[in-house]
Design a protein around this motif. Structure first.
Motif, PDB file in Angstrom:
ATOM      1  N   HIS A 166      12.058  -3.177  11.554  1.00 53.85           N
ATOM      2  CA  HIS A 166      11.188  -2.278  10.786  1.00 53.85           C
ATOM      3  C   HIS A 166      11.643  -2.154   9.343  1.00 53.85           C
ATOM      4  CE1 HIS A 166       8.992  -1.484  14.338  1.00 53.85           C
ATOM      5  NE2 HIS A 166       9.730  -0.507  14.839  1.00 53.85           N
ATOM      6  N   GLY A 167      12.008  -3.282   8.752  1.00 56.16           N
ATOM      7  CA  GLY A 167      12.344  -3.300   7.338  1.00 56.16           C
ATOM      8  C   GLY A 167      13.724  -2.811   6.976  1.00 56.16           C
ATOM      9  N   ARG A 168      14.567  -2.548   7.984  1.00 59.32           N
ATOM     10  CA  ARG A 168      15.925  -2.074   7.723  1.00 59.32           C
ATOM     11  C   ARG A 168      16.929  -3.017   8.371  1.00 59.32           C
ATOM     12  NH1 ARG A 168      15.674   3.420   6.196  1.00 59.32           N
ATOM     13  NH2 ARG A 168      13.676   4.422   6.695  1.00 59.32           N
ATOM     14  N   GLN A 193      12.035  -9.311  14.898  1.00 57.34           N
ATOM     15  CA  GLN A 193      10.747  -9.557  15.528  1.00 57.34           C
ATOM     16  C   GLN A 193       9.703  -9.880  14.465  1.00 57.34           C
ATOM     17  OE1 GLN A 193      10.577  -5.583  17.184  1.00 57.34           O
ATOM     18  NE2 GLN A 193       8.833  -5.070  15.893  1.00 57.34           N
ATOM     19  N   ASN A 194       8.567 -10.406  14.883  1.00 55.73           N
ATOM     20  CA  ASN A 194       7.474 -10.650  13.951  1.00 55.73           C
ATOM     21  C   ASN A 194       7.075  -9.340  13.278  1.00 55.73           C
ATOM     22  OD1 ASN A 194       7.345 -13.368  14.624  1.00 55.73           O
ATOM     23  ND2 ASN A 194       5.854 -13.034  16.258  1.00 55.73           N
ATOM     24  N   GLY A 195       6.975  -9.361  11.947  1.00 54.34           N
ATOM     25  CA  GLY A 195       6.608  -8.164  11.202  1.00 54.34           C
ATOM     26  C   GLY A 195       7.779  -7.276  10.824  1.00 54.34           C
ATOM     27  N   ALA A 196       9.009  -7.727  11.114  1.00 58.85           N
ATOM     28  CA  ALA A 196      10.178  -6.890  10.824  1.00 58.85           C
ATOM     29  C   ALA A 196      10.526  -6.861   9.345  1.00 58.85           C
ATOM     30  CB  ALA A 196      11.383  -7.378  11.622  1.00 58.85           C
ATOM     31  N   GLY A 197      10.065  -7.857   8.577  1.00 54.36           N
ATOM     32  CA  GLY A 197      10.367  -7.894   7.153  1.00 54.36           C
ATOM     33  C   GLY A 197      11.077  -9.156   6.706  1.00 54.36           C
ATOM     34  N   LYS A 198      11.222 -10.124   7.606  1.00 49.96           N
ATOM     35  CA  LYS A 198      11.950 -11.347   7.265  1.00 49.96           C
ATOM     36  C   LYS A 198      11.234 -12.117   6.152  1.00 49.96           C
ATOM     37  CE  LYS A 198      11.816 -13.291  11.340  1.00 49.96           C
ATOM     38  NZ  LYS A 198      10.840 -12.346  11.946  1.00 49.96           N
ATOM     39  N   THR A 199       9.960 -12.436   6.368  1.00 52.07           N
ATOM     40  CA  THR A 199       9.236 -13.241   5.395  1.00 52.07           C
ATOM     41  C   THR A 199       9.079 -12.503   4.075  1.00 52.07           C
ATOM     42  OG1 THR A 199       8.043 -14.426   7.137  1.00 52.07           O
ATOM     43  CG2 THR A 199       7.078 -14.464   4.943  1.00 52.07           C
ATOM     44  N   SER A 200       8.859 -11.197   4.115  1.00 57.48           N
ATOM     45  CA  SER A 200       8.755 -10.415   2.877  1.00 57.48           C
ATOM     46  C   SER A 200      10.036 -10.516   2.067  1.00 57.48           C
ATOM     47  CB  SER A 200       8.453  -8.948   3.204  1.00 57.48           C
ATOM     48  OG  SER A 200       7.177  -8.813   3.790  1.00 57.48           O
ATOM     49  N   THR A 201      11.172 -10.469   2.744  1.00 60.25           N
ATOM     50  CA  THR A 201      12.458 -10.595   2.057  1.00 60.25           C
ATOM     51  C   THR A 201      12.601 -11.974   1.430  1.00 60.25           C
ATOM     52  OG1 THR A 201      13.480  -9.030   3.611  1.00 60.25           O
ATOM     53  CG2 THR A 201      14.955 -10.428   2.340  1.00 60.25           C
ATOM     54  N   LEU A 202      12.241 -13.009   2.175  1.00 61.05           N
ATOM     55  CA  LEU A 202      12.368 -14.370   1.656  1.00 61.05           C
ATOM     56  C   LEU A 202      11.428 -14.608   0.488  1.00 61.05           C
ATOM     57  CD1 LEU A 202      12.807 -16.566   4.862  1.00 61.05           C
ATOM     58  CD2 LEU A 202      14.517 -15.337   3.519  1.00 61.05           C
ATOM     59  N   ARG A 203      10.243 -14.055   0.531  1.00 64.37           N
ATOM     60  CA  ARG A 203       9.290 -14.216  -0.574  1.00 64.37           C
ATOM     61  C   ARG A 203       9.825 -13.561  -1.849  1.00 64.37           C
ATOM     62  NH1 ARG A 203       4.207 -15.975   0.035  1.00 64.37           N
ATOM     63  NH2 ARG A 203       3.494 -14.612  -1.653  1.00 64.37           N
ATOM     64  N   ILE A 204      10.489 -12.446  -1.708  1.00 61.32           N
ATOM     65  CA  ILE A 204      11.106 -11.805  -2.872  1.00 61.32           C
ATOM     66  C   ILE A 204      12.253 -12.667  -3.389  1.00 61.32           C
ATOM     67  CG2 ILE A 204      12.523  -9.828  -3.579  1.00 61.32           C
ATOM     68  CD1 ILE A 204      10.712  -8.109  -1.757  1.00 61.32           C
ATOM     69  N   LEU A 205      13.064 -13.194  -2.486  1.00 57.49           N
ATOM     70  CA  LEU A 205      14.177 -14.053  -2.874  1.00 57.49           C
ATOM     71  C   LEU A 205      13.693 -15.259  -3.671  1.00 57.49           C
ATOM     72  CD1 LEU A 205      17.211 -14.880  -2.628  1.00 57.49           C
ATOM     73  CD2 LEU A 205      16.579 -16.030  -0.481  1.00 57.49           C
ATOM     74  N   GLY A 259       0.841  -1.185   0.000  1.00 57.16           N
ATOM     75  CA  GLY A 259       0.000   0.000   0.000  1.00 57.16           C
ATOM     76  C   GLY A 259       0.880   1.239   0.000  1.00 57.16           C
ATOM     77  N   ARG A 260       0.645   2.123   0.938  1.00 59.16           N
ATOM     78  CA  ARG A 260       1.450   3.339   1.034  1.00 59.16           C
ATOM     79  C   ARG A 260       2.631   3.193   1.980  1.00 59.16           C
ATOM     80  NH1 ARG A 260      -2.997   8.306   1.351  1.00 59.16           N
ATOM     81  NH2 ARG A 260      -4.002   7.889  -0.678  1.00 59.16           N
ATOM     82  N   THR A 261       2.723   2.028   2.621  1.00 58.17           N
ATOM     83  CA  THR A 261       3.769   1.823   3.631  1.00 58.17           C
ATOM     84  C   THR A 261       4.938   1.063   3.028  1.00 58.17           C
ATOM     85  OG1 THR A 261       2.085   1.717   5.364  1.00 58.17           O
ATOM     86  CG2 THR A 261       4.273   0.857   5.893  1.00 58.17           C
ATOM     87  N   ARG A 262       6.124   1.579   3.212  1.00 60.11           N
ATOM     88  CA  ARG A 262       7.321   0.859   2.773  1.00 60.11           C
ATOM     89  C   ARG A 262       7.698  -0.133   3.869  1.00 60.11           C
ATOM     90  NH1 ARG A 262      12.135   3.880  -0.151  1.00 60.11           N
ATOM     91  NH2 ARG A 262      10.588   3.642  -1.807  1.00 60.11           N
ATOM     92  N   ILE A 263       7.717  -1.398   3.495  1.00 59.99           N
ATOM     93  CA  ILE A 263       7.984  -2.440   4.491  1.00 59.99           C
ATOM     94  C   ILE A 263       9.423  -2.948   4.436  1.00 59.99           C
ATOM     95  CG2 ILE A 263       5.581  -3.167   4.659  1.00 59.99           C
ATOM     96  CD1 ILE A 263       6.219  -5.489   2.788  1.00 59.99           C
ATOM     97  N   LEU A 264      10.135  -2.677   3.336  1.00 57.95           N
ATOM     98  CA  LEU A 264      11.553  -2.996   3.234  1.00 57.95           C
ATOM     99  C   LEU A 264      12.293  -1.779   2.704  1.00 57.95           C
ATOM    100  CD1 LEU A 264      11.420  -6.578   1.626  1.00 57.95           C
ATOM    101  CD2 LEU A 264      11.771  -6.015   4.045  1.00 57.95           C
ATOM    102  N   HIS A 265      13.416  -1.458   3.344  1.00 57.84           N
ATOM    103  CA  HIS A 265      14.180  -0.254   3.004  1.00 57.84           C
ATOM    104  C   HIS A 265      15.606  -0.659   2.606  1.00 57.84           C
ATOM    105  CE1 HIS A 265      11.172   2.403   5.107  1.00 57.84           C
ATOM    106  NE2 HIS A 265      10.990   1.281   5.799  1.00 57.84           N
ATOM    107  N   ASP A 266      15.870  -0.769   1.317  1.00 56.92           N
ATOM    108  CA  ASP A 266      17.229  -1.035   0.823  1.00 56.92           C
ATOM    109  C   ASP A 266      17.916  -2.174   1.590  1.00 56.92           C
ATOM    110  OD1 ASP A 266      17.198   0.921  -1.195  1.00 56.92           O
ATOM    111  OD2 ASP A 266      17.661   2.492   0.252  1.00 56.92           O
ATOM    112  N   VAL A 267      17.222  -3.281   1.720  1.00 59.76           N
ATOM    113  CA  VAL A 267      17.767  -4.442   2.434  1.00 59.76           C
ATOM    114  C   VAL A 267      18.925  -5.037   1.635  1.00 59.76           C
ATOM    115  CG1 VAL A 267      17.251  -6.794   3.188  1.00 59.76           C
ATOM    116  CG2 VAL A 267      15.624  -4.932   3.645  1.00 59.76           C
TER     117      VAL A 267
END
Length: 235
Positions: free
Chosen positions: A202-204, A35-47, A12-20
């Motif tokens: 927090h995505g960083r 922590q839960n919601g930090a961006g781990k799974t989002s990173t793995l899904r992109i990978l 949406g309008r929220t950036r969940i990953l920042h130049d990881v």
């Protein structure tokens, strides 16, 4: 080898990953801690080609997942349980995955033995305990004899015996030369398993390096984590 380079993503309008940006190297277990919601799974899904980044690259053995000719022979992944239909036996599930990926059926018995399920292969997946289901998921990930393993919270909910078994399994896989990327929020367990640690908050990425380097002057990885994320942690 896994290479994540300046990956960013919005929801949406929220950036969940920042130049990881980080790497996971062969022969080592890399703990991806947050922590839960930090961006781990989002990173793995992109990978793993399940999501697209806003920008940046995520490479497995130098190539995007979508460009791999036979993905299961390069990377094995466990993101959510075993992936097996509850009515199928473990052997039937593994045979189907092997056939659909052009892999020899002989691998089924080999991976069942590797994860200690040889005697349980004819049991339906729906009758498996949580620990057995995780082992079946690991067997599936190993079918193609991949150079890379990507695991998202593999010990969540396991009893102490299951956690200990998984820890040794991952150490053994790294000792064989595989790249092992292990996502977790369990700091004590990562400290027992990982060679390298990447901390996301927090995505960083807020820290990365060898376990001793990230822990630094702190008594434990847990102490280091809370110092690194002070003022923003939300559990």
């Amino acid at each position: 080898m896994i290479t994540i380079d300046r990956v960013s993503k919005r929801k949406g309008r929220t950036r969940i990953l920042h130049d990881v940006t980080f790497e996971a190297r062969p022969g080592r277990v890399t703990g991806f801690l947050g922590q839960n919601g930090a961006g781990k799974t989002s990173t793995l899904r992109i990978l793993l080609g399940l999501d697209r980044p806003e920008h940046g690259t995520a490479l497995v053995c130098g190539r995007p997942y979508r460009d791999l000719d036979r993905p299961l022979t390069t990377v094995g992944a466990l993101l959510d349980g075993s992936g097996a239909h509850r009515a199928r036996t473990a052997r039937a599930h593994l045979r189907w995955v092997a056939a659909s990926n052009g892999l020899p059926g002989s691998r089924v018995a080999e991976v069942l033995e590797t994860v200690g399920l040889t005697g349980e292969g004819r049991k339906r997946a729906g009758r498996y305990s949580l620990g057995m289901s995780r082992r079946l998921g690991l067997a599936t990930a190993l079918l193609g004899d991949p150079a890379v393993l990507v695991l998202d919270e593999p010990v969540n909910g396991l009893d102490p015996a299951g956690i200990r078994w998984t820890r040794q399994f991952l150490r053994d896989q790294a000792a064989q030369g595989r790249t092992v990327l292990l996502s977790s929020h369990l700091m004590g367990e990562l400290a027992e398993t990982a060679d390298d640690v990447v901390v996301i908050h927090h995505g960083r990425i807020v820290a990365q390096g060898g376990l001793a380097e990230v822990t630094g002057e702190h008594a434990t990885l847990e102490d280091a984590f809370f110092a690194l994320t002070a003022g923003g942690a939300s559990w």
